[in-house]
Design a protein around this motif. Structure first.
Motif, mmCIF file in Angstrom:
data_model
loop_
_atom_site.group_PDB
_atom_site.id
_atom_site.type_symbol
_atom_site.label_atom_id
_atom_site.label_comp_id
_atom_site.label_asym_id
_atom_site.label_seq_id
_atom_site.Cartn_x
_atom_site.Cartn_y
_atom_site.Cartn_z
ATOM 1 N N LEU A 141 1.045 -9.831 8.747
ATOM 2 C CA LEU A 141 0.289 -8.845 9.527
ATOM 3 C C LEU A 141 1.216 -7.871 10.249
ATOM 4 C CD1 LEU A 141 -2.731 -10.876 10.982
ATOM 5 C CD2 LEU A 141 -2.621 -9.433 8.947
ATOM 6 N N THR A 142 2.239 -7.445 9.530
ATOM 7 C CA THR A 142 3.137 -6.399 10.013
ATOM 8 C C THR A 142 3.106 -5.247 9.013
ATOM 9 O OG1 THR A 142 5.022 -7.413 8.876
ATOM 10 C CG2 THR A 142 4.652 -8.032 11.185
ATOM 11 N N THR A 143 3.501 -4.065 9.446
ATOM 12 C CA THR A 143 3.466 -2.899 8.575
ATOM 13 C C THR A 143 4.724 -2.850 7.716
ATOM 14 O OG1 THR A 143 4.365 -1.576 10.395
ATOM 15 C CG2 THR A 143 1.987 -1.524 10.058
ATOM 16 N N ALA A 144 4.514 -2.748 6.414
ATOM 17 C CA ALA A 144 5.635 -2.590 5.494
ATOM 18 C C ALA A 144 6.043 -1.126 5.378
ATOM 19 C CB ALA A 144 5.263 -3.134 4.115
ATOM 20 N N ASP A 145 5.096 -0.230 5.645
ATOM 21 C CA ASP A 145 5.376 1.199 5.603
ATOM 22 C C ASP A 145 4.323 1.922 6.444
ATOM 23 O OD1 ASP A 145 6.735 3.485 5.005
ATOM 24 O OD2 ASP A 145 6.572 3.274 2.827
ATOM 25 N N GLU A 146 4.654 3.117 6.887
ATOM 26 C CA GLU A 146 3.743 3.866 7.754
ATOM 27 C C GLU A 146 3.951 5.356 7.542
ATOM 28 O OE1 GLU A 146 2.748 4.177 12.552
ATOM 29 O OE2 GLU A 146 3.755 2.403 11.736
ATOM 30 N N TYR A 147 2.836 6.099 7.520
ATOM 31 C CA TYR A 147 2.886 7.544 7.311
ATOM 32 C C TYR A 147 2.103 8.230 8.424
ATOM 33 C CZ TYR A 147 4.039 5.916 2.586
ATOM 34 O OH TYR A 147 4.594 5.268 1.514
ATOM 35 N N GLU A 148 2.636 9.318 8.930
ATOM 36 C CA GLU A 148 1.969 10.073 9.996
ATOM 37 C C GLU A 148 1.511 11.424 9.458
ATOM 38 O OE1 GLU A 148 2.649 11.549 14.628
ATOM 39 O OE2 GLU A 148 4.284 10.617 13.500
ATOM 40 N N PHE A 149 0.288 11.815 9.855
ATOM 41 C CA PHE A 149 -0.300 13.072 9.409
ATOM 42 C C PHE A 149 -0.514 13.998 10.601
ATOM 43 C CE2 PHE A 149 -1.118 10.057 6.122
ATOM 44 C CZ PHE A 149 -1.121 10.776 4.943
ATOM 45 N N SER A 150 -0.821 15.233 10.295
ATOM 46 C CA SER A 150 -1.013 16.230 11.341
ATOM 47 C C SER A 150 -2.395 16.170 11.967
ATOM 48 C CB SER A 150 -0.773 17.629 10.775
ATOM 49 O OG SER A 150 -1.657 17.892 9.691
ATOM 50 N N GLY A 151 -3.303 15.405 11.352
ATOM 51 C CA GLY A 151 -4.664 15.297 11.878
ATOM 52 C C GLY A 151 -5.264 13.944 11.557
ATOM 53 N N VAL A 152 -6.504 13.762 11.970
ATOM 54 C CA VAL A 152 -7.237 12.520 11.739
ATOM 55 C C VAL A 152 -7.315 12.226 10.243
ATOM 56 C CG1 VAL A 152 -9.524 11.444 11.911
ATOM 57 C CG2 VAL A 152 -8.601 12.728 13.844
ATOM 58 N N VAL A 153 -7.069 10.970 9.862
ATOM 59 C CA VAL A 153 -7.192 10.553 8.466
ATOM 60 C C VAL A 153 -8.601 9.992 8.270
ATOM 61 C CG1 VAL A 153 -6.282 9.118 6.623
ATOM 62 C CG2 VAL A 153 -4.736 10.030 8.364
ATOM 63 N N TYR A 154 -9.403 10.666 7.450
ATOM 64 C CA TYR A 154 -10.790 10.262 7.237
ATOM 65 C C TYR A 154 -10.948 9.231 6.123
ATOM 66 C CZ TYR A 154 -12.160 14.238 10.153
ATOM 67 O OH TYR A 154 -12.320 15.107 11.196
ATOM 68 N N SER A 155 -10.140 9.350 5.083
ATOM 69 C CA SER A 155 -10.355 8.492 3.922
ATOM 70 C C SER A 155 -9.084 8.406 3.097
ATOM 71 C CB SER A 155 -11.493 9.053 3.060
ATOM 72 O OG SER A 155 -11.691 8.300 1.887
ATOM 73 N N HIS A 156 -8.888 7.267 2.435
ATOM 74 C CA HIS A 156 -7.810 7.133 1.453
ATOM 75 C C HIS A 156 -8.288 6.202 0.341
ATOM 76 C CE1 HIS A 156 -6.901 3.460 3.868
ATOM 77 N NE2 HIS A 156 -6.557 2.977 2.689
ATOM 78 N N ASP A 157 -7.618 6.259 -0.804
ATOM 79 C CA ASP A 157 -8.011 5.408 -1.928
ATOM 80 C C ASP A 157 -6.803 5.149 -2.806
ATOM 81 O OD1 ASP A 157 -9.808 3.891 -3.411
ATOM 82 O OD2 ASP A 157 -10.323 5.542 -4.736
ATOM 83 N N VAL A 158 -6.823 3.983 -3.461
ATOM 84 C CA VAL A 158 -5.790 3.576 -4.410
ATOM 85 C C VAL A 158 -6.475 3.287 -5.739
ATOM 86 C CG1 VAL A 158 -3.854 2.032 -4.832
ATOM 87 C CG2 VAL A 158 -4.577 2.486 -2.489
ATOM 88 N N SER A 159 -5.924 3.787 -6.820
ATOM 89 C CA SER A 159 -6.539 3.593 -8.131
ATOM 90 C C SER A 159 -6.461 2.125 -8.539
ATOM 91 C CB SER A 159 -5.836 4.455 -9.175
ATOM 92 O OG SER A 159 -6.365 4.196 -10.463
ATOM 93 N N SER A 160 -7.601 1.607 -9.007
ATOM 94 C CA SER A 160 -7.674 0.208 -9.439
ATOM 95 C C SER A 160 -7.296 0.027 -10.898
ATOM 96 C CB SER A 160 -9.088 -0.333 -9.215
ATOM 97 O OG SER A 160 -10.035 0.419 -9.958
#
Length: 403
Positions: free
Chosen positions: A132-151
């Motif tokens: 339960l620790t972060t392996a990686d982290e990305y910061e954006f300029s605004g609110v992140v509404y949605s993300h998806d990874v191809s299955s």
């Protein structure tokens, strides 16, 4: 069903016909489970759910207070009645947690040892499930509404991210950086979804009323822009090249990837052909959609006809995908429903919303009815008899396959 079994025995119909018919019967008979509950961990509304694609056993939930929960769906009690435990939590004391609302949670498709979350703190985090620790982290300029990874991707490992900006970012998990930006929208991107058929095809929905299909191998522009009028010159010029007359905050590909469903704040659900980008003009009627963030739709698997489950205010609407007929309404939540996910193996449906509850919707099989009759002391054994007959018929079908 008995006619289908007889036709299958005579060789008139294929086994797939019986399978699709039985799956459709289960998908049509969903009702709120009275004997299953989830351990309560969220203090705010639940914005996102995701079922692990490996074992279909672990359910992720992301809440408005920044908490992420991991729920075990394996029932070890030996009876249908149980409470699903939360086996681990990214709580308020975790120093890696999101500071504000978690908008989307997604499992890594190939391994439950990793999941991905994003939210209104402008961060996307890749988590190690075990620690339960972060392996990686990305910061954006605004609110992140949605993300998806191809299955289904085998040649890339990209995360598509929609955020408070007029573009879509593609993050590569292999190199840990942003590799590409898709530009074409004029406002914030509320929803992103990878195709279930083509690993390079991506759908996006935005506040600018547009839904686009992208081939991520093309660097210059979108593959196509969905037009609700199919290029009709006599249409309202203000809505030309728009998928809806409001924000597009819901996207869902069919399991075969041949069609795309979009949902907008104009209270319209639309079905599109992904090969041509044409509106199929299926009339679902008006469906309440007052939500201003991403909404997760669910689709039936292997049922004929196909069914789409649409969160609408406090309920979930059940619609025939190609007919547009409203088949029913699932009632049980006390506030806005934000998401629903479906287990393709068991045909179970899970939903969550602003009432902080996760609900399980079960097909009303004879097994469930027999258990209810047992709990209520009902002396009517008809359900048990029908269940026994169905098992016998299934056994006969299996025997014929073995011959």
């Amino acid at each position: 069903m008995l006619n289908l079994l007889a036709s299958r025995e005579l060789g008139v119909d294929s086994p797939a016909c019986v399978f699709h018919a039985e799956t459709a019967l289960l998908a049509h008979s969903l009702d709120l489970s009275k004997y299953h509950d989830f351990q309560k961990i969220h203090r705010g509304g639940i914005n996102s759910l995701d079922l692990d694609p490996v074992d279909n056993r672990y359910l992720l939930s992301g809440g408005g207070e920044g908490i992420i929960g991991l729920h075990d769906l394996h029932n070890t009690t030996g009876v249908p009645q149980c409470t699903f435990p939360t086996i681990c939590t990214v709580g308020l004391s975790n120093r890696y947690r999101h500071k504000f609302s978690v908008e989307t949670v997604k499992w890594y498709p190939l391994d439950t040892g990793m999941f991905i979350s994003s939210g209104t703190d402008k961060h996307l985090k890749v988590w190690d499930t075990n620690s339960l620790t972060t392996a990686d982290e990305y910061e954006f300029s605004g609110v992140v509404y949605s993300h998806d990874v191809s299955s289904i991707a085998t040649k890339h490992c990209l995360i598509a991210v929609g955020y408070l900006g007029n573009s879509v970012r593609l993050l590569d998990l292999r190199c840990g950086s942003s590799i590409h930006t898709l530009k074409g929208h004029r406002s914030s991107v509320l929803s992103v979804q990878w195709s279930t058929r083509n690993e390079y095809l991506l759908a996006t929905g935005s506040q600018d009323s547009k839904a686009m299909l992208w081939d991520i191998r093309r660097a210059n522009s979108s593959l196509m822009m969905l037009d609700q009028h199919n290029g009709d010159a006599s249409a309202n010029p203000n809505s030309v090249n728009t998928a809806h007359d409001g924000h597009v905050n819901g996207l869902c590909f069919t399991p075969d990837g041949l069609h795309l469903v979009t949902f907008g704040t104009d209270e319209r659900l639309r079905l599109w052909c992904t090969a041509t980008g044409r509106n199929m003009f299926v009339n679902y009627g008006r469906i309440n959609n007052k939500c201003r963030k991403s909404i997760t739709l669910a689709m039936s698997h292997d049922s004929k006809p196909e069914i789409v489950y649409v969160p609408s205010d406090n309920n979930i609407g059940v619609y025939g995908l190609f007919s547009g007929t409203k088949l029913g309404t699932l009632r049980g939540h006390f506030s806005q429903v934000n998401c629903c996910v479906r287990d393709a193996n068991t045909q179970h449906l899970y939903s969550a919303g602003n009432d902080r509850n996760i609900l399980l919707w079960l097909p009303q099989t004879d097994t469930v009815r027999a258990y209810e009759a047992h709990l209520t002391g009902d002396s009517n054994k008809a359900h048990v008899t029908r269940f026994t007959q169905r098992i016998a018929a299934t056994a006969d079908a299996w025997s014929s396959d073995d011959d």
